[in-house]
Write a protein that holds these residues in place. Structure first.
Motif, PDB file in Angstrom:
ATOM      1  N   PHE A   1      11.389   4.234  12.673  1.00 49.09           N
ATOM      2  CA  PHE A   1      10.576   4.531  11.495  1.00 49.09           C
ATOM      3  C   PHE A   1       9.206   5.102  11.843  1.00 49.09           C
ATOM      4  CE2 PHE A   1      13.286   0.876  10.175  1.00 49.09           C
ATOM      5  CZ  PHE A   1      14.101   1.587   9.296  1.00 49.09           C
ATOM      6  N   ALA A   2       8.915   5.264  13.123  1.00 52.43           N
ATOM      7  CA  ALA A   2       7.580   5.691  13.545  1.00 52.43           C
ATOM      8  C   ALA A   2       7.215   7.052  12.959  1.00 52.43           C
ATOM      9  CB  ALA A   2       7.493   5.717  15.067  1.00 52.43           C
ATOM     10  N   GLY A   3       8.142   7.998  12.993  1.00 53.38           N
ATOM     11  CA  GLY A   3       7.853   9.339  12.491  1.00 53.38           C
ATOM     12  C   GLY A   3       7.596   9.364  11.002  1.00 53.38           C
TER      13      GLY A   3
ATOM     14  N   HIS B   1      -2.565  -4.197 -15.215  1.00 58.50           N
ATOM     15  CA  HIS B   1      -1.404  -4.796 -14.569  1.00 58.50           C
ATOM     16  C   HIS B   1      -0.841  -3.842 -13.514  1.00 58.50           C
ATOM     17  CE1 HIS B   1       1.473  -8.174 -14.945  1.00 58.50           C
ATOM     18  NE2 HIS B   1       2.356  -7.308 -14.462  1.00 58.50           N
ATOM     19  N   THR B   2      -0.757  -2.573 -13.856  1.00 58.64           N
ATOM     20  CA  THR B   2      -0.280  -1.565 -12.899  1.00 58.64           C
ATOM     21  C   THR B   2      -1.198  -1.480 -11.693  1.00 58.64           C
ATOM     22  OG1 THR B   2       0.916  -0.221 -14.526  1.00 58.64           O
ATOM     23  CG2 THR B   2       0.064   0.925 -12.590  1.00 58.64           C
ATOM     24  N   ILE B   3      -2.503  -1.541 -11.926  1.00 53.50           N
ATOM     25  CA  ILE B   3      -3.460  -1.450 -10.821  1.00 53.50           C
ATOM     26  C   ILE B   3      -3.360  -2.662  -9.904  1.00 53.50           C
ATOM     27  CG2 ILE B   3      -5.926  -1.477 -10.245  1.00 53.50           C
ATOM     28  CD1 ILE B   3      -4.801   1.266 -11.083  1.00 53.50           C
ATOM     29  N   ALA B   4      -3.196  -3.846 -10.456  1.00 56.98           N
ATOM     30  CA  ALA B   4      -3.049  -5.040  -9.620  1.00 56.98           C
ATOM     31  C   ALA B   4      -1.787  -4.941  -8.762  1.00 56.98           C
ATOM     32  CB  ALA B   4      -3.001  -6.289 -10.490  1.00 56.98           C
ATOM     33  N   ARG B   5      -0.708  -4.469  -9.359  1.00 54.97           N
ATOM     34  CA  ARG B   5       0.530  -4.275  -8.592  1.00 54.97           C
ATOM     35  C   ARG B   5       0.321  -3.264  -7.478  1.00 54.97           C
ATOM     36  NH1 ARG B   5       4.893  -1.739 -12.216  1.00 54.97           N
ATOM     37  NH2 ARG B   5       3.674   0.103 -11.622  1.00 54.97           N
ATOM     38  N   GLN B   6      -0.388  -2.178  -7.786  1.00 48.60           N
ATOM     39  CA  GLN B   6      -0.678  -1.152  -6.787  1.00 48.60           C
ATOM     40  C   GLN B   6      -1.560  -1.690  -5.662  1.00 48.60           C
ATOM     41  OE1 GLN B   6       1.812   1.197  -7.459  1.00 48.60           O
ATOM     42  NE2 GLN B   6       0.237   2.423  -6.434  1.00 48.60           N
ATOM     43  N   LEU B   7      -2.538  -2.491  -6.014  1.00 47.12           N
ATOM     44  CA  LEU B   7      -3.416  -3.059  -4.992  1.00 47.12           C
ATOM     45  C   LEU B   7      -2.607  -3.896  -4.014  1.00 47.12           C
ATOM     46  CD1 LEU B   7      -6.312  -3.644  -3.902  1.00 47.12           C
ATOM     47  CD2 LEU B   7      -6.271  -5.685  -5.360  1.00 47.12           C
ATOM     48  N   TYR B   8      -1.826  -4.812  -4.535  1.00 45.62           N
ATOM     49  CA  TYR B   8      -1.060  -5.698  -3.665  1.00 45.62           C
ATOM     50  C   TYR B   8      -0.096  -4.919  -2.774  1.00 45.62           C
ATOM     51  CZ  TYR B   8      -2.622  -9.662  -6.541  1.00 45.62           C
ATOM     52  OH  TYR B   8      -3.364 -10.614  -7.195  1.00 45.62           O
ATOM     53  N   PHE B   9       0.624  -3.976  -3.376  1.00 44.69           N
ATOM     54  CA  PHE B   9       1.652  -3.287  -2.587  1.00 44.69           C
ATOM     55  C   PHE B   9       1.049  -2.252  -1.644  1.00 44.69           C
ATOM     56  CE2 PHE B   9       4.844  -0.028  -1.731  1.00 44.69           C
ATOM     57  CZ  PHE B   9       5.823  -0.822  -1.164  1.00 44.69           C
ATOM     58  N   SER B  10       0.075  -1.480  -2.094  1.00 41.08           N
ATOM     59  CA  SER B  10      -0.449  -0.411  -1.240  1.00 41.08           C
ATOM     60  C   SER B  10      -1.188  -0.958  -0.022  1.00 41.08           C
ATOM     61  CB  SER B  10      -1.346   0.533  -2.043  1.00 41.08           C
ATOM     62  OG  SER B  10      -2.479  -0.142  -2.551  1.00 41.08           O
ATOM     63  N   VAL B  11      -1.891  -2.083  -0.180  1.00 37.03           N
ATOM     64  CA  VAL B  11      -2.544  -2.691   0.981  1.00 37.03           C
ATOM     65  C   VAL B  11      -1.479  -3.142   1.980  1.00 37.03           C
ATOM     66  CG1 VAL B  11      -3.964  -4.622   1.790  1.00 37.03           C
ATOM     67  CG2 VAL B  11      -4.615  -3.376  -0.276  1.00 37.03           C
ATOM     68  N   HIS B  12      -0.405  -3.734   1.470  1.00 33.25           N
ATOM     69  CA  HIS B  12       0.700  -4.147   2.333  1.00 33.25           C
ATOM     70  C   HIS B  12       1.344  -2.949   3.019  1.00 33.25           C
ATOM     71  CE1 HIS B  12       4.689  -5.435   3.557  1.00 33.25           C
ATOM     72  NE2 HIS B  12       5.204  -4.573   2.707  1.00 33.25           N
ATOM     73  N   GLN B  13       1.680  -1.924   2.247  1.00 32.54           N
ATOM     74  CA  GLN B  13       2.388  -0.771   2.801  1.00 32.54           C
ATOM     75  C   GLN B  13       1.520  -0.019   3.817  1.00 32.54           C
ATOM     76  OE1 GLN B  13       3.326   2.647   0.309  1.00 32.54           O
ATOM     77  NE2 GLN B  13       5.466   2.573   0.976  1.00 32.54           N
ATOM     78  N   HIS B  14       0.227   0.051   3.547  1.00 29.09           N
ATOM     79  CA  HIS B  14      -0.677   0.724   4.486  1.00 29.09           C
ATOM     80  C   HIS B  14      -0.683   0.016   5.837  1.00 29.09           C
ATOM     81  CE1 HIS B  14      -4.902   2.190   5.712  1.00 29.09           C
ATOM     82  NE2 HIS B  14      -4.063   3.202   5.851  1.00 29.09           N
ATOM     83  N   GLY B  15      -0.812  -1.299   5.816  1.00 30.84           N
ATOM     84  CA  GLY B  15      -0.791  -2.059   7.067  1.00 30.84           C
ATOM     85  C   GLY B  15       0.550  -1.958   7.774  1.00 30.84           C
ATOM     86  N   LEU B  16       1.628  -2.010   6.998  1.00 30.76           N
ATOM     87  CA  LEU B  16       2.972  -1.907   7.559  1.00 30.76           C
ATOM     88  C   LEU B  16       3.184  -0.560   8.243  1.00 30.76           C
ATOM     89  CD1 LEU B  16       5.927  -3.046   7.738  1.00 30.76           C
ATOM     90  CD2 LEU B  16       6.351  -1.872   5.570  1.00 30.76           C
ATOM     91  N   TYR B  17       2.826   0.518   7.557  1.00 32.09           N
ATOM     92  CA  TYR B  17       3.047   1.851   8.110  1.00 32.09           C
ATOM     93  C   TYR B  17       2.133   2.125   9.298  1.00 32.09           C
ATOM     94  CZ  TYR B  17       6.263   3.441   4.450  1.00 32.09           C
ATOM     95  OH  TYR B  17       7.348   3.614   3.648  1.00 32.09           O
ATOM     96  N   GLU B  18       0.941   1.569   9.295  1.00 29.40           N
ATOM     97  CA  GLU B  18       0.067   1.735  10.453  1.00 29.40           C
ATOM     98  C   GLU B  18       0.709   1.117  11.698  1.00 29.40           C
ATOM     99  OE1 GLU B  18      -4.578   2.136   9.225  1.00 29.40           O
ATOM    100  OE2 GLU B  18      -3.776   0.106   9.286  1.00 29.40           O
ATOM    101  N   GLN B  19       1.271  -0.061  11.535  1.00 32.40           N
ATOM    102  CA  GLN B  19       1.938  -0.697  12.673  1.00 32.40           C
ATOM    103  C   GLN B  19       3.168   0.089  13.107  1.00 32.40           C
ATOM    104  OE1 GLN B  19       2.646  -4.829  13.224  1.00 32.40           O
ATOM    105  NE2 GLN B  19       1.096  -5.488  11.751  1.00 32.40           N
ATOM    106  N   LEU B  20       3.975   0.538  12.138  1.00 32.82           N
ATOM    107  CA  LEU B  20       5.184   1.286  12.472  1.00 32.82           C
ATOM    108  C   LEU B  20       4.839   2.615  13.142  1.00 32.82           C
ATOM    109  CD1 LEU B  20       7.357   0.692   9.275  1.00 32.82           C
ATOM    110  CD2 LEU B  20       7.767  -0.231  11.570  1.00 32.82           C
TER     111      LEU B  20
END
Length: 233
Positions: free
Chosen positions: A108-110, A82-101
């Motif tokens: 928030f760029a820095g 359950h923890t891994i599924a939560r991590q998968l969903y959020f980390s993929v999202h956060q990675h894409g978000l931070y790449e754009q920022l």
């Protein structure tokens, strides 16, 4: 600042959830890995919350309805799958978000540029474990599939635009869905249907509406600070 609170609260709350694995992880190596991810997220939270005010006051003295994190990150750890599924969903999202920022010129760029390498590791960790569990034993496959299904309804909120966060939300959603689908299919898992639409979806954390487990988590997280106001080491 709504944007700083939203991104900071996501990192803070997930950091605390991962910290709950201390002393309970299935193997020592994962104890260290999850703790390191939690510390990365805590560092991000401190930087982001400091843009909105005093980081300690924001973390420890706000009431539940004042938090702006998505409901996904506050979901209980459950079992390791359950923890891994939560991590998968959020980390993929956060990675894409931070790449754009990080590629932009906003406030928030820095922070994003500094954090994106950390989040790339978080994502890789979650993806590798999803593959191991999905393509492992019948028991591990069943557990990760149940976790993937149970948390899917919380993913739509990840792509609700946040005022002050200047990214292409539709591209973020599209890339996330393609990436997560690829991982799940390689893990021999079934991709749930309709994560962003339908009456059964969830998500109002950005508006301060949280799920029942969140109140208990916040009470635990804030207990020491509220019990000893003004104390210092």
């Amino acid at each position: 600042m709504t944007a700083a609170l939203a991104l900071g609260d996501d990192a803070l709350v997930l950091s605390h959830r991962l910290g709950e694995w201390a002393g309970h992880a299935p193997v020592l190596e994962e104890e260290v890995a999850l703790a390191n991810i939690a510390l990365d997220l805590l560092g991000q939270a401190r930087l982001l919350l400091s843009l909105a005010g005093d980081e300690d006051e924001l973390a420890y003295l706000r009431e539940e309805r004042a938090f702006r994190n998505v409901q996904l990150v506050e979901q209980p750890n459950g079992d390791f799958a359950h923890t891994i599924a939560r991590q998968l969903y959020f980390s993929v999202h956060q990675h894409g978000l931070y790449e754009q920022l990080a590629a932009g010129h906003g406030e928030f760029a820095g922070i994003a540029a500094k954090a994106v390498k950390e989040v790339a590791y978080h994502r890789d960790h979650a993806e590798q474990w999803t593959l191991r569990l999905g393509d492992g034993t019948a028991e591990s496959h069943d557990r990760i599939q149940r976790a993937v299904d149970a948390l899917w309804r919380f993913t739509g909120e990840l792509f609700q635009p946040v005022e002050g966060v200047e990214v292409d939300w539709e591209a973020l959603r599209s890339d996330w869905l393609a990436s997560v689908t690829d991982v799940l299919e390689r893990a021999t898992l079934t991709v749930p249907a309709g994560p962003q639409s339908g009456a059964w979806t969830a998500g109002a954390g950005r508006q301060g509406i949280h799920t029942e487990p969140f109140g208990r988590m916040i009470a635990e997280m804030q207990h020491l600070h509220r019990s000893h106001p003004g104390a210092s080491w």
